[in-house]
Design a protein around this motif. Structure first.
Motif, PDB file in Angstrom:
ATOM      1  N   GLY A   1      32.368  27.512  32.200  1.00  0.00           N
ATOM      2  CA  GLY A   1      33.751  27.409  31.749  1.00  0.00           C
ATOM      3  C   GLY A   1      34.302  28.659  31.093  1.00  0.00           C
ATOM      4  N   ALA A   2      33.576  29.779  31.178  1.00  0.00           N
ATOM      5  CA  ALA A   2      34.091  31.021  30.594  1.00  0.00           C
ATOM      6  C   ALA A   2      35.388  31.432  31.286  1.00  0.00           C
ATOM      7  CB  ALA A   2      33.052  32.134  30.720  1.00  0.00           C
ATOM      8  N   VAL A   3      36.261  32.086  30.544  1.00  0.00           N
ATOM      9  CA  VAL A   3      37.534  32.575  31.080  1.00  0.00           C
ATOM     10  C   VAL A   3      37.315  33.997  31.593  1.00  0.00           C
ATOM     11  CG1 VAL A   3      39.902  33.214  30.518  1.00  0.00           C
ATOM     12  CG2 VAL A   3      38.914  31.119  29.567  1.00  0.00           C
ATOM     13  N   ILE A   4      37.403  34.183  32.901  1.00  0.00           N
ATOM     14  CA  ILE A   4      37.191  35.500  33.494  1.00  0.00           C
ATOM     15  C   ILE A   4      38.495  36.282  33.405  1.00  0.00           C
ATOM     16  CG2 ILE A   4      36.308  36.787  35.470  1.00  0.00           C
ATOM     17  CD1 ILE A   4      34.365  34.701  34.181  1.00  0.00           C
ATOM     18  N   VAL A   5      38.533  37.213  32.467  1.00  0.00           N
ATOM     19  CA  VAL A   5      39.753  37.976  32.209  1.00  0.00           C
ATOM     20  C   VAL A   5      39.934  39.068  33.255  1.00  0.00           C
ATOM     21  CG1 VAL A   5      40.906  39.491  30.548  1.00  0.00           C
ATOM     22  CG2 VAL A   5      39.658  37.474  29.753  1.00  0.00           C
ATOM     23  N   SER A   6      38.823  39.706  33.657  1.00  0.00           N
ATOM     24  CA  SER A   6      38.916  40.851  34.554  1.00  0.00           C
ATOM     25  C   SER A   6      37.535  41.188  35.091  1.00  0.00           C
ATOM     26  CB  SER A   6      39.466  42.073  33.798  1.00  0.00           C
ATOM     27  OG  SER A   6      39.595  43.194  34.641  1.00  0.00           O
ATOM     28  N   LYS A   7      37.508  42.010  36.113  1.00  0.00           N
ATOM     29  CA  LYS A   7      36.282  42.699  36.478  1.00  0.00           C
ATOM     30  C   LYS A   7      36.350  44.097  35.849  1.00  0.00           C
ATOM     31  CE  LYS A   7      33.929  41.391  39.925  1.00  0.00           C
ATOM     32  NZ  LYS A   7      33.304  41.201  41.251  1.00  0.00           N
ATOM     33  N   THR A   8      35.215  44.794  35.834  1.00  0.00           N
ATOM     34  CA  THR A   8      35.182  46.090  35.157  1.00  0.00           C
ATOM     35  C   THR A   8      34.690  47.181  36.107  1.00  0.00           C
ATOM     36  OG1 THR A   8      32.991  45.524  34.266  1.00  0.00           O
ATOM     37  CG2 THR A   8      34.904  45.189  32.832  1.00  0.00           C
ATOM     38  N   THR A   9      35.044  48.406  35.774  1.00  0.00           N
ATOM     39  CA  THR A   9      34.875  49.533  36.677  1.00  0.00           C
ATOM     40  C   THR A   9      33.466  50.121  36.631  1.00  0.00           C
ATOM     41  OG1 THR A   9      35.698  51.038  34.976  1.00  0.00           O
ATOM     42  CG2 THR A   9      37.299  50.136  36.518  1.00  0.00           C
ATOM     43  N   MET A  10      33.164  50.914  37.666  1.00  0.00           N
ATOM     44  CA  MET A  10      31.863  51.572  37.792  1.00  0.00           C
ATOM     45  C   MET A  10      32.006  52.811  38.666  1.00  0.00           C
ATOM     46  SD  MET A  10      30.048  48.947  40.509  1.00  0.00           S
ATOM     47  CE  MET A  10      28.733  50.059  41.011  1.00  0.00           C
TER      48      MET A  10
END
Length: 470
Positions: free
Chosen positions: A119-128
């Motif tokens: 149930g976590a809120v996925i705010v964004s993906k992150t860069t690499m």
């Protein structure tokens, strides 16, 4: 501190308690995190696929579950980010490079699936960076990521955006990956906590020799909470460990837990860059604090060699060259020039040379296990150097000497041992310095406990950085 900064800096443990007591809602916390991201992102460039409306929709669903008394657990409604090379269903996965044709992923990779199920809120993906093969945020696809402690410097890599996001307060929970130091190096340079788990403790897809996914958080407690979800089984990982009911919640030990534990103190990696004086001083001070708490500290001789590091490097060059040969000419031209030069340098390697390089992975494993056998834990610098300029692909800025800074981290990928980075001090310029704590294979919980004990005896921590102009 503003309400936005306050709410976005709360730990996952604090949020779960506030949701349960109805003192906070996932919606207002997610709104605060979104506002924090919007304040920082023009400077950091840590996110990719930042979707505020989708995050708020997830938060509203979580809020309804908490109000019904039907929450999925302590991660329900807690904001999180996911490194972009961890597949999320329906999203493309560029792996940091403009050379990849963008296609939607068919399914969530195991770590992403566990977060969503919780149930976590996925705010964004992150860069690499390109293919995850740099300790920086330099990418041919993403905008250059920067370090919130000093915007002129790199956050490290390859979990570049995740580390920057953690330090900047983009919520409490972040997922990264590590094959030679890609969790621990950026954690050290951004002053956060991370655990590179034992190989297979956190199922991942695709699995690969030495590759691990792990939590990136501001404190040990949130990493332990996240490990409860991440360590659940997933059949897609052929290298995963048998499911084990680990008491992750028992991480929270007192400093007297350290009494009688035997620590090896490793100050020389045996290869690569020499340790900078400020880093050595910070690690030696950490050792003194552990000893004062009752731990037994014994100096260690280096067990790595330059031939081990070079052998792994040369094998990875050939692997990357083979991968690039499968690309169309127009795709290859888009790969970061540094990565192209690094990979193409393997073109003249003989089969025997590559075999000898590959053999160094096992040699490293044997050496690490043997050297650590008489200790409960090993402490060392995470990196021998402070963070390089943001624009630099690696600390040496030399594609023929690209891995000179991973001599302390990479052996624990190959030996499959758990290893954490926890902040242990600051440079004269105010930059954080990471202490690596490595444990015996499978002792992930023990590493968390020692890290938690150290959190309580280390010197006071400085305030987290604020967005420029705030």
């Amino acid at each position: 501190m503003s309400d936005v900064a306050l709410l976005s800096s709360l730990s996952a443990q604090e949020l779960a308690a506030a949701y349960r007591d109805r003192k906070l809602s996932p919606v207002e916390v997610t709104q605060a995190v979104i506002a924090q991201v919007e304040r920082w992102e023009p400077h950091l460039q840590a996110t990719w696929l930042f979707r505020p409306e989708a995050a708020l929709e997830q938060a509203r669903a979580s809020e309804a579950r908490w109000l019904r008394g039907d929450a999925r657990g302590p991660l329900d409604g807690v904001p999180a980010t996911i490194k972009e090379n961890i597949a999320t269903r329906g999203d493309p996965m560029p792996a940091g490079t403009a050379a990849v044709d963008l296609k939607p992923a068919a399914a969530d990779a195991p770590p992403a699936a566990r977060l969503k199920e919780a149930g976590a809120v996925i705010v964004s993906k992150t860069t690499m960076p390109d293919y995850g093969m740099l300790s920086s945020g330099l990418s041919s696809f993403h905008t250059l990521a920067r370090n919130p402690w000093d915007l002129s410097l790199t956050p490290g890599g390859s979990s570049a955006g995740a580390a920057a996001a953690t330090a900047a307060g983009y919520g409490p929970l972040h997922l990264g990956t590590d094959i030679g130091g890609s969790l621990r190096l950026p954690a050290s340079w951004c002053g956060i906590f991370t655990l590179k788990p034992s190989l297979g403790r956190v199922p991942i897809d695709p699995p690969y020799m030495g590759r691990a996914a792990g939590p990136m958080t501001r404190a040990v407690g949130d990493a332990a909470l996240l490990m409860q979800a991440l360590s659940k089984p997933d059949a897609r990982d052929s290298m995963s460990l048998p499911p084990q009911d680990m008491a992750w919640a028992s991480f929270d030990v007192a400093p007297d837990h350290l009494r009688g534990l035997r620590f090896g103190l490793l100050l020389d990696a045996g290869c690569g860059l020499a340790v900078e004086p400020e880093i050595q001083a910070a690690v030696e001070q950490a050792a003194r604090l552990l000893e004062k708490a009752g731990a037994i500290i014994e100096p260690m001789r280096p067990f790595m060699s330059q031939s081990m590091l070079d052998g792994m490097d040369h094998f990875w060059r050939m692997r990357s060259l083979v991968d690039m040969k499968s690309l169309r000419a127009d795709q290859r031209s888009k790969v970061l020039p540094y990565i192209r030069e690094w990979a193409e340098s393997a073109a003249e390697f003989s089969g025997e040379h590559v075999f000898r390089g590959f053999s160094q992975f096992h040699a490293t494993r044997v050496a690490a296990v043997s050297a650590c056998a008489r200790f409960d834990y090993v402490i060392s610098p995470v990196s021998p150097n402070m963070p390089a300029a943001a624009e630099a692909p690696s600390p040496t800025n030399d594609p023929l000497r690209p891995l000179e800074h991973i001599g302390f981290t990479v052996p624990f990928n190959m030996s499959e041992q758990p290893a954490a980075s926890v902040n242990c001090g600051y440079s004269a310029a105010g930059l954080p310095i990471g202490l690596q704590i490595a444990g015996q294979r499978f002792d992930d919980l023990g590493v968390l406990r020692v890290s938690r004990a150290f959190e309580q005896i280390r010197e006071p921590q400085r305030p987290w950085p604020s967005p420029p102009g705030r």
